[in-house]
Design a protein around this motif. Structure first.
Motif, PDB file in Angstrom:
ATOM      1  N   PHE A 137      58.199   6.641 144.631  1.00 16.13           N
ATOM      2  CA  PHE A 137      58.987   5.722 143.815  1.00 16.13           C
ATOM      3  C   PHE A 137      58.130   5.218 142.662  1.00 16.13           C
ATOM      4  O   PHE A 137      57.061   4.654 142.873  1.00 16.13           O
ATOM      5  N   ARG A 138      58.607   5.443 141.443  1.00 11.61           N
ATOM      6  CA  ARG A 138      57.877   5.014 140.243  1.00 11.61           C
ATOM      7  C   ARG A 138      58.492   3.711 139.744  1.00 11.61           C
ATOM      8  O   ARG A 138      59.511   3.697 139.079  1.00 11.61           O
ATOM      9  N   VAL A 153      62.886  -3.661 143.428  1.00  9.24           N
ATOM     10  CA  VAL A 153      63.252  -2.818 142.286  1.00  9.24           C
ATOM     11  C   VAL A 153      64.031  -1.600 142.765  1.00  9.24           C
ATOM     12  O   VAL A 153      65.037  -1.212 142.169  1.00  9.24           O
ATOM     13  N   GLN A 154      63.589  -1.010 143.877  1.00  9.17           N
ATOM     14  CA  GLN A 154      64.294   0.150 144.425  1.00  9.17           C
ATOM     15  C   GLN A 154      65.706  -0.227 144.867  1.00  9.17           C
ATOM     16  O   GLN A 154      66.661   0.522 144.618  1.00  9.17           O
ATOM     17  N   ASN A 155      65.850  -1.385 145.492  1.00  2.46           N
ATOM     18  CA  ASN A 155      67.184  -1.844 145.901  1.00  2.46           C
ATOM     19  C   ASN A 155      68.082  -2.097 144.690  1.00  2.46           C
ATOM     20  O   ASN A 155      69.270  -1.768 144.710  1.00  2.46           O
ATOM     21  N   GLN A 156      67.516  -2.681 143.630  1.00  2.00           N
ATOM     22  CA  GLN A 156      68.299  -2.915 142.419  1.00  2.00           C
ATOM     23  C   GLN A 156      68.717  -1.588 141.782  1.00  2.00           C
ATOM     24  O   GLN A 156      69.844  -1.454 141.308  1.00  2.00           O
ATOM     25  N   LEU A 157      67.805  -0.634 141.769  1.00  2.00           N
ATOM     26  CA  LEU A 157      68.128   0.677 141.191  1.00  2.00           C
ATOM     27  C   LEU A 157      69.205   1.377 142.021  1.00  2.00           C
ATOM     28  O   LEU A 157      70.114   1.997 141.463  1.00  2.00           O
ATOM     29  N   THR A 158      69.108   1.258 143.324  1.00  2.86           N
ATOM     30  CA  THR A 158      70.125   1.856 144.200  1.00  2.86           C
ATOM     31  C   THR A 158      71.484   1.214 143.961  1.00  2.86           C
ATOM     32  O   THR A 158      72.505   1.911 143.844  1.00  2.86           O
ATOM     33  N   LEU A 159      71.504  -0.114 143.871  1.00  2.11           N
ATOM     34  CA  LEU A 159      72.760  -0.818 143.585  1.00  2.11           C
ATOM     35  C   LEU A 159      73.325  -0.395 142.231  1.00  2.11           C
ATOM     36  O   LEU A 159      74.521  -0.105 142.111  1.00  2.11           O
ATOM     37  N   ILE A 195      64.885   9.082 139.541  1.00  3.10           N
ATOM     38  CA  ILE A 195      63.844   8.194 140.080  1.00  3.10           C
ATOM     39  C   ILE A 195      64.019   8.021 141.587  1.00  3.10           C
ATOM     40  O   ILE A 195      63.043   8.089 142.346  1.00  3.10           O
ATOM     41  N   LEU A 196      65.240   7.814 142.042  1.00  2.00           N
ATOM     42  CA  LEU A 196      65.485   7.595 143.471  1.00  2.00           C
ATOM     43  C   LEU A 196      65.215   8.840 144.301  1.00  2.00           C
ATOM     44  O   LEU A 196      64.847   8.724 145.481  1.00  2.00           O
ATOM     45  N   ASN A 197      65.387  10.019 143.728  1.00  2.00           N
ATOM     46  CA  ASN A 197      65.177  11.262 144.469  1.00  2.00           C
ATOM     47  C   ASN A 197      63.757  11.812 144.338  1.00  2.00           C
ATOM     48  O   ASN A 197      63.454  12.862 144.893  1.00  2.00           O
ATOM     49  N   GLY A 198      62.911  11.121 143.603  1.00  2.00           N
ATOM     50  CA  GLY A 198      61.530  11.574 143.433  1.00  2.00           C
ATOM     51  C   GLY A 198      60.735  11.450 144.725  1.00  2.00           C
ATOM     52  O   GLY A 198      61.098  10.708 145.638  1.00  2.00           O
ATOM     53  N   LYS A 199      59.609  12.188 144.799  1.00  2.00           N
ATOM     54  CA  LYS A 199      58.762  12.144 146.000  1.00  2.00           C
ATOM     55  C   LYS A 199      58.178  10.754 146.200  1.00  2.00           C
ATOM     56  O   LYS A 199      58.086  10.270 147.313  1.00  2.00           O
TER      57      LYS A 199
END
Length: 162
Positions: free
Chosen positions: A77-78, A6-12, A71-75
């Motif tokens: 990952f939600r 999910v984090q990779n998809q959000l980054t993309l 979301i990506l810069n949060g302490k």
């Protein structure tokens, strides 16, 4: 889905929206209605409508980009917030590009087979408008392919948790 996926998809999605916003902002900042009218003989009201639709796409993309940055810069990952954001990006940014609220352009579904660009304008437009659509179509296609999962699965998952 795992946090990493999910984090990779959000980054993309974020990076792709950043690219789209840059290209679209530059075009809209540098191009006036007068420029478009001078470059082509056509319907002024149609050109106004196309520019309005492009501004709408840009606003959605900027909102999606900003939401993903938060979301990506949060302490921490939600994951749930990230999935909701990806769902929002798919349904607002991608869908608005390929199926605009006003039918100024449309997607040719056969383009996948022909290798040509999928976006076609409803009326004749100058080359500058065609060119900007070509430059952002590829990035939108990338997001669409990566986030198709969110078209139905996330919505189903949210219904099941209620």
């Amino acid at each position: 889905m795992g946090n990493t996926l999910v984090q990779n998809q959000l980054t993309l999605a974020h990076d792709t929206l950043l690219e789209i916003c840059s290209k679209l902002s530059h075009f809209l900042d540098e191009t006036t209605l007068t420029d478009i009218i001078n470059d082509s003989t056509g319907d002024e009201e149609y050109f106004k409508s196309v520019l309005s639709s492009l501004r709408r796409v840009l606003v959605f993309c900027e909102e999606g980009k900003e939401a993903s940055e938060i979301i990506l810069n949060g302490k921490t990952f939600r994951k749930v917030a990230a999935e909701k954001t990806l769902f929002w990006i798919y349904h607002h940014c991608v869908e608005e590009f390929f199926n605009p609220r006003v039918d100024n352009w449309y997607e040719d579904s056969r383009s996948a087979y022909t290798g040509k660009n999928a976006i076609h304008f409803s009326k004749q437009v100058p080359t500058s408008l065609k060119d900007v659509m070509k430059t952002i179509e590829g990035p939108f296609q990338t997001i669409r392919e990566e986030l198709e999962y969110y078209e139905t699965d996330f919505q189903t998952k949210m219904m099941q948790t209620k």
